[in-house]
Design an enzyme around this catalytic site. Structure first.
Site, PDB file in Angstrom:
ATOM      1  N   SER A 102       0.834  -1.199   0.000  1.00 16.22           N
ATOM      2  CA  SER A 102       0.000   0.000   0.000  1.00 16.22           C
ATOM      3  C   SER A 102       0.867   1.247   0.000  1.00 16.22           C
ATOM      4  CB  SER A 102      -0.879  -0.013   1.251  1.00 16.22           C
ATOM      5  OG  SER A 102      -1.460   1.251   1.441  1.00 16.22           O
TER       6      SER A 102
ATOM      7  N   TYR B 258      -2.763  -1.090  10.685  1.00 17.84           N
ATOM      8  CA  TYR B 258      -2.919  -1.741   9.379  1.00 17.84           C
ATOM      9  C   TYR B 258      -1.708  -1.412   8.496  1.00 17.84           C
ATOM     10  CZ  TYR B 258      -4.161  -2.053   4.484  1.00 17.84           C
ATOM     11  OH  TYR B 258      -4.113  -2.302   3.136  1.00 17.84           O
TER      12      TYR B 258
ATOM     13  N   LYS C 148       1.660  -3.684   6.718  1.00 15.70           N
ATOM     14  CA  LYS C 148       2.148  -3.693   5.321  1.00 15.70           C
ATOM     15  C   LYS C 148       3.642  -3.402   5.281  1.00 15.70           C
ATOM     16  CE  LYS C 148      -1.658  -4.734   3.335  1.00 15.70           C
ATOM     17  NZ  LYS C 148      -1.799  -6.068   2.747  1.00 15.70           N
TER      18      LYS C 148
ATOM     19  N   ASN D 120      -5.368   4.184  -4.466  1.00 16.89           N
ATOM     20  CA  ASN D 120      -6.743   4.031  -3.953  1.00 16.89           C
ATOM     21  C   ASN D 120      -7.605   3.252  -4.945  1.00 16.89           C
ATOM     22  OD1 ASN D 120      -5.506   6.337  -2.463  1.00 16.89           O
ATOM     23  ND2 ASN D 120      -7.481   6.328  -1.444  1.00 16.89           N
TER      24      ASN D 120
END
Ligand code: NAD
Ligand code: UDP
Length: 339
Positions: free
Chosen positions: A125, A150, A154, A180
């Site tokens: 991400s 979160y 990653k 996104n």
């Protein structure tokens, strides 16, 4: 043609990627515990492609079950989507996130190593970038300490995969840093199906438009951006799915671990997204301006040149396409897969 294990393949991005894999002639084995998805997504992938995939319900933290997947199927490469992704929830139950996303990824690569499968594409991400970087973000910019658990998972998985690949030349790992993801397959048959109140902008917009929610809260209109609202790089999920196929191809010929940004390279504000959604779909989206959301940055968009040049990948869809496709999916499936 190669046989691809897709962890988390029943989910939003996974289901779109399975569809593209099947269309390209790959064999697909999906491994998913269905904690945030429905098997119906895969039924629809099969009917859209006219092809069969293998579905195995299981958890990436279950090493015995993973070993039998590798024993029973001649897997050539793994695309690893499985994980939890709700930013707010990750602050409430960090251990659940560390367990699913970090420990689960370790179990997966251990099983791969036992099975001598060394090709991996990992869902990372843009949240791994240090917040001090100025967009467009490129892959050589420093990573930071993500503001939520979160994002932290990653970053940790990226780092451990990098170290793993240094220890053994047989590993070939792609870290895809998504910006996104929005939109849905043009058929309107598969799409994003969030449980409960959506965290992300796009499903919130479509649920307001379809009458499931009263109004959109726009988190802050005093950022230093074109109209004061946050700017992000929205990428069509079909373009994102195809980036995984390009990464698979690239990894067949390269060793090591490398990161690629997957975005359009164009930043759009929340108000631009809302207004364009209304224009292209002919529906109104009620909204209010709310305080900034904790942890949000003003602007984040990609420099995507590395993916275009090295992966031979090009995003094909613009914001209008993304918003039309999101709306088609929402209208055809007002309650997601639970109809
Ligand atoms: P999703 O929740 O729709 O898909 C994830 C899938 O993984 C679900 O089908 C879920 O049931 C499965 N899963 C979760 N934990 C599992 C476990 N322990 N074992 C087996 N299966 C498990 O999410 P998505 O939007 O498709 O995201 C896919 C991946 O991309 C995730 O890793 C996510 O963190 C990452 N990502 C998503 C976004 C985004 O905005 N959607 C952005 C960047 C990165
Ligand atoms: N956003 C918003 N209202 C919402 C959800 C999101 O205004 O209900 C804004 C958010 O502040 C950010 C952008 O929309 O500027 C995209 O947020 P999202 O959660 O979709 O993705 P993020 O970039 O935070 O991962």
């Amino acid at each position: 043609m190669a046989n691809i294990l897709v962890t988390g393949g029943a989910g939003y991005i996974g289901s779109h990627t399975c569809l593209e894999l099947l269309n390209a002639g790959y064999d697909v084995v999906v491994y998913d515990n269905l904690s945030n998805s429905a098997q119906e997504s895969l039924n629809r992938v099969e009917s859209l492609t006219g092809k069969k995939l293998t579905f195995i319900q299981g958890d990436i933290r279950d090493s015995v079950a993973l070993d039998s997947v590798f024993a029973e199927h001649q897997i050539d490469a793994v695309i690893h989507f499985a994980g939890l992704k709700a930013v707010g929830e990750s602050q409430q139950v960090p251990l659940t996130y560390f367990d699913n996303n970090i420990a689960g990824s370790i179990q997966l690569v251990q099983a791969m190593q036992r099975a001598q499968v060394f090709n991996l594409v990992f869902s990372s991400s843009a949240t791994v970038y240090d917040e001090a970087n100025v967009s467009p973000l490129n892959e050589d910019m420093p990573t930071g300490m993500p503001s939520n658990n979160y994002g932290y998972t990653k970053l940790i998985v990226e780092q451990l995969l990098q170290k793993l690949s240094l220890s053994d030349q047989r590993w070939s790992i792609a870290l895809l840093r998504y910006f996104n993801p929005v939109g849905a397959h043009q058929s309107g048959q598969i799409g994003e199906d969030p449980q409960g109140i959506p965290n992300n902008l796009m499903p919130f917009v479509t649920q307001v438009a379809v009458g499931r929610r009263e109004k959109l809260s726009i988190f802050g209109d005093d950022y230093d951006t074109v109209d004061g609202t946050g700017v992000r790089d929205y990428i069509h999920v079909v373009d994102l799915a195809n980036a995984h196929l390009c990464a698979l191809q690239n990894r067949l010929n390269h060793n090591g671990c490398r990161a690629w940004n997957i975005g359009t390279g164009k930043g759009k504000s929340v108000l631009q997204v809302k207004n364009t959604f209304e224009q292209v779909n002919g529906v109104k989206v009620a909204f209010e301006i709310s305080p900034r959301r904790e942890g949000d940055v003003a602007t984040s968009f990609a420099n995507n040149v590395r993916a275009i040049e090295e992966l031979n990948w090009t995003p094909k869809y613009n914001l209008e396409d993304m918003l039309k496709d999101s709306w088609r999916w929402q209208q055809q499936n007002p309650n997601g897969y639970r109809d």
